[in-house]
Design a protein around this motif. Structure first.
Motif, PDB file in Angstrom:
ATOM      1  N   GLN A   1       1.091  -1.200  -0.168  1.00 60.56           N
ATOM      2  CA  GLN A   1       0.063   0.027   0.403  1.00 60.56           C
ATOM      3  C   GLN A   1       0.780   1.601  -0.428  1.00 60.56           C
ATOM      4  OE1 GLN A   1      -2.875  -0.084   0.297  1.00 60.56           O
ATOM      5  NE2 GLN A   1      -3.979   1.947   0.184  1.00 60.56           N
ATOM      6  N   VAL A   2       0.468   2.452  -0.955  1.00 56.81           N
ATOM      7  CA  VAL A   2       1.034   3.534  -0.561  1.00 56.81           C
ATOM      8  C   VAL A   2       0.683   4.267  -0.678  1.00 56.81           C
ATOM      9  CG1 VAL A   2       2.323   5.254  -2.346  1.00 56.81           C
ATOM     10  CG2 VAL A   2       3.233   2.671  -2.305  1.00 56.81           C
ATOM     11  N   HIS A   3       0.510   5.625   0.325  1.00 54.03           N
ATOM     12  CA  HIS A   3      -0.478   6.661   0.113  1.00 54.03           C
ATOM     13  C   HIS A   3       0.385   7.876   0.090  1.00 54.03           C
ATOM     14  CE1 HIS A   3      -3.576   8.823   2.721  1.00 54.03           C
ATOM     15  NE2 HIS A   3      -2.348   9.466   3.723  1.00 54.03           N
ATOM     16  N   LEU A   4      -0.578   8.797  -0.571  1.00 57.60           N
ATOM     17  CA  LEU A   4      -0.231  10.045  -1.525  1.00 57.60           C
ATOM     18  C   LEU A   4      -1.397  11.039  -1.226  1.00 57.60           C
ATOM     19  CD1 LEU A   4      -0.366   8.719  -4.952  1.00 57.60           C
ATOM     20  CD2 LEU A   4       1.693   8.328  -3.134  1.00 57.60           C
ATOM     21  N   VAL A   5      -0.449  11.844  -0.707  1.00 55.24           N
ATOM     22  CA  VAL A   5      -0.582  13.779  -0.668  1.00 55.24           C
ATOM     23  C   VAL A   5       0.018  14.703  -0.714  1.00 55.24           C
ATOM     24  CG1 VAL A   5      -0.753  15.187   1.966  1.00 55.24           C
ATOM     25  CG2 VAL A   5      -0.962  12.824   2.324  1.00 55.24           C
ATOM     26  N   GLU A   6      -0.998  15.310  -1.669  1.00 53.85           N
ATOM     27  CA  GLU A   6      -0.480  16.123  -2.319  1.00 53.85           C
ATOM     28  C   GLU A   6      -0.723  17.671  -2.020  1.00 53.85           C
ATOM     29  OE1 GLU A   6      -3.106  13.651  -5.441  1.00 53.85           O
ATOM     30  OE2 GLU A   6      -3.240  14.235  -3.437  1.00 53.85           O
ATOM     31  N   SER A   7       0.016  18.715  -1.942  1.00 53.42           N
ATOM     32  CA  SER A   7       0.010  19.883  -1.132  1.00 53.42           C
ATOM     33  C   SER A   7       0.674  20.433  -2.403  1.00 53.42           C
ATOM     34  CB  SER A   7       1.224  19.838   0.497  1.00 53.42           C
ATOM     35  OG  SER A   7       1.831  19.417  -0.307  1.00 53.42           O
ATOM     36  N   GLY A   8       0.038  22.333  -2.254  1.00 50.66           N
ATOM     37  CA  GLY A   8       1.102  23.307  -2.557  1.00 50.66           C
ATOM     38  C   GLY A   8       0.138  24.124  -3.729  1.00 50.66           C
ATOM     39  N   GLY A   9      -1.486  23.740  -3.389  1.00 46.82           N
ATOM     40  CA  GLY A   9      -2.233  24.119  -4.455  1.00 46.82           C
ATOM     41  C   GLY A   9      -2.460  25.262  -3.921  1.00 46.82           C
ATOM     42  N   GLY A  10      -3.278  26.628  -4.595  1.00 47.48           N
ATOM     43  CA  GLY A  10      -3.871  27.381  -4.586  1.00 47.48           C
ATOM     44  C   GLY A  10      -4.435  28.306  -5.185  1.00 47.48           C
ATOM     45  N   LEU A  11      -4.829  29.304  -5.240  1.00 49.80           N
ATOM     46  CA  LEU A  11      -5.205  30.948  -5.814  1.00 49.80           C
ATOM     47  C   LEU A  11      -4.002  31.707  -6.487  1.00 49.80           C
ATOM     48  CD1 LEU A  11      -7.328  32.319  -7.266  1.00 49.80           C
ATOM     49  CD2 LEU A  11      -7.785  33.035  -5.024  1.00 49.80           C
ATOM     50  N   VAL A  12      -3.874  31.698  -7.336  1.00 47.11           N
ATOM     51  CA  VAL A  12      -2.663  32.933  -7.730  1.00 47.11           C
ATOM     52  C   VAL A  12      -3.035  33.450  -9.159  1.00 47.11           C
ATOM     53  CG1 VAL A  12      -0.583  31.393  -7.075  1.00 47.11           C
ATOM     54  CG2 VAL A  12      -1.616  30.834  -9.560  1.00 47.11           C
ATOM     55  N   GLN A  13      -2.245  34.731  -9.601  1.00 48.55           N
ATOM     56  CA  GLN A  13      -2.829  35.655 -11.533  1.00 48.55           C
ATOM     57  C   GLN A  13      -2.087  35.005 -12.706  1.00 48.55           C
ATOM     58  OE1 GLN A  13      -1.285  39.613 -10.178  1.00 48.55           O
ATOM     59  NE2 GLN A  13      -3.544  39.972  -9.663  1.00 48.55           N
ATOM     60  N   ALA A  14      -2.545  34.371 -13.156  1.00 55.86           N
ATOM     61  CA  ALA A  14      -1.971  34.533 -14.623  1.00 55.86           C
ATOM     62  C   ALA A  14      -0.907  34.758 -14.475  1.00 55.86           C
ATOM     63  CB  ALA A  14      -2.531  34.841 -15.267  1.00 55.86           C
ATOM     64  N   GLY A  15       0.391  33.477 -15.200  1.00 56.56           N
ATOM     65  CA  GLY A  15       1.537  34.071 -15.052  1.00 56.56           C
ATOM     66  C   GLY A  15       2.556  33.540 -14.015  1.00 56.56           C
ATOM     67  N   GLY A  16       1.849  33.482 -12.913  1.00 56.71           N
ATOM     68  CA  GLY A  16       2.209  32.882 -11.521  1.00 56.71           C
ATOM     69  C   GLY A  16       2.537  31.721 -11.637  1.00 56.71           C
ATOM     70  N   SER A  17       3.111  31.069 -10.204  1.00 52.26           N
ATOM     71  CA  SER A  17       3.820  29.887 -10.149  1.00 52.26           C
ATOM     72  C   SER A  17       2.983  29.421  -8.542  1.00 52.26           C
ATOM     73  CB  SER A  17       5.554  29.514  -9.888  1.00 52.26           C
ATOM     74  OG  SER A  17       5.863  30.427 -11.418  1.00 52.26           O
ATOM     75  N   LEU A  18       3.131  27.269  -8.694  1.00 47.94           N
ATOM     76  CA  LEU A  18       2.793  27.222  -8.044  1.00 47.94           C
ATOM     77  C   LEU A  18       3.871  25.793  -7.662  1.00 47.94           C
ATOM     78  CD1 LEU A  18      -0.906  27.145  -7.486  1.00 47.94           C
ATOM     79  CD2 LEU A  18       0.881  27.832  -6.421  1.00 47.94           C
ATOM     80  N   ARG A  19       4.141  25.291  -6.700  1.00 47.12           N
ATOM     81  CA  ARG A  19       5.062  24.369  -7.106  1.00 47.12           C
ATOM     82  C   ARG A  19       4.250  22.991  -6.147  1.00 47.12           C
ATOM     83  NH1 ARG A  19      10.530  22.673  -3.517  1.00 47.12           N
ATOM     84  NH2 ARG A  19      11.444  21.273  -4.962  1.00 47.12           N
ATOM     85  N   LEU A  20       3.530  22.269  -6.742  1.00 48.25           N
ATOM     86  CA  LEU A  20       3.343  20.989  -6.302  1.00 48.25           C
ATOM     87  C   LEU A  20       4.022  20.007  -5.743  1.00 48.25           C
ATOM     88  CD1 LEU A  20      -0.131  21.159  -8.638  1.00 48.25           C
ATOM     89  CD2 LEU A  20       0.612  21.976  -6.908  1.00 48.25           C
ATOM     90  N   SER A  21       3.572  19.655  -4.830  1.00 50.00           N
ATOM     91  CA  SER A  21       3.990  17.829  -3.189  1.00 50.00           C
ATOM     92  C   SER A  21       3.228  17.429  -3.163  1.00 50.00           C
ATOM     93  CB  SER A  21       4.651  18.684  -2.612  1.00 50.00           C
ATOM     94  OG  SER A  21       5.944  20.054  -2.227  1.00 50.00           O
TER      95      SER A  21
END
Length: 126
Positions: A1-21
């Protein structure tokens, strides 16, 4: 069994950046290919990027190529999705998924992925 948890999402303006983990726990993560998928409201889930279990092979969908980069840290049991130059059409829930691999290339078919995270919401404002 592998348990996965995402994080790093959010609200940003166009042209911006995010890093998901995508943090994994459970079985040896380096045995798994990993994919990032996304699903926008009213649309089907689509493949965003893939990374092989260990040899560095990556794939990025045409819609994100040159803007998004998938990478992994097997020592830290984490896969990342660096998203730059975000557009409103990137708005979606982003999921990571793991596919047990005997050292083959990652599958492009989401049904091949055995484990999924709960998703992280990404909203890009224009």
């Amino acid at each position: 069994q592998v348990h996965l948890v995402e994080s790093g999402g959010g609200l940003v303006q166009a042209g911006g950046s995010l890093r998901l983990s995508c943090a994994a726990s459970g079985r040896i993560f380096s045995y798994y290919n990993v994919g990032w998928f996304r699903q926008a409201p009213g649309k089907e889930r689509e493949l965003v990027a893939l990374i092989n279990r260990s040899d560095g092979f990556t794939y990025h969908a045409a819609s994100v190529k040159g803007r998004f980069t998938i990478s992994r840290d097997n020592a830290g049991d984490t896969v990342y999705l660096q998203m730059d130059g975000l557009k409103p059409e990137d708005t979606a829930v982003y999921y990571c998924a793991a596919e047990l691999s005997a050292n083959g290339a990652p599958s492009f078919d989401s049904s091949s992925y055995d484990y999924w995270g709960q998703g992280t919401q990404v909203i890009i404002s224009s």
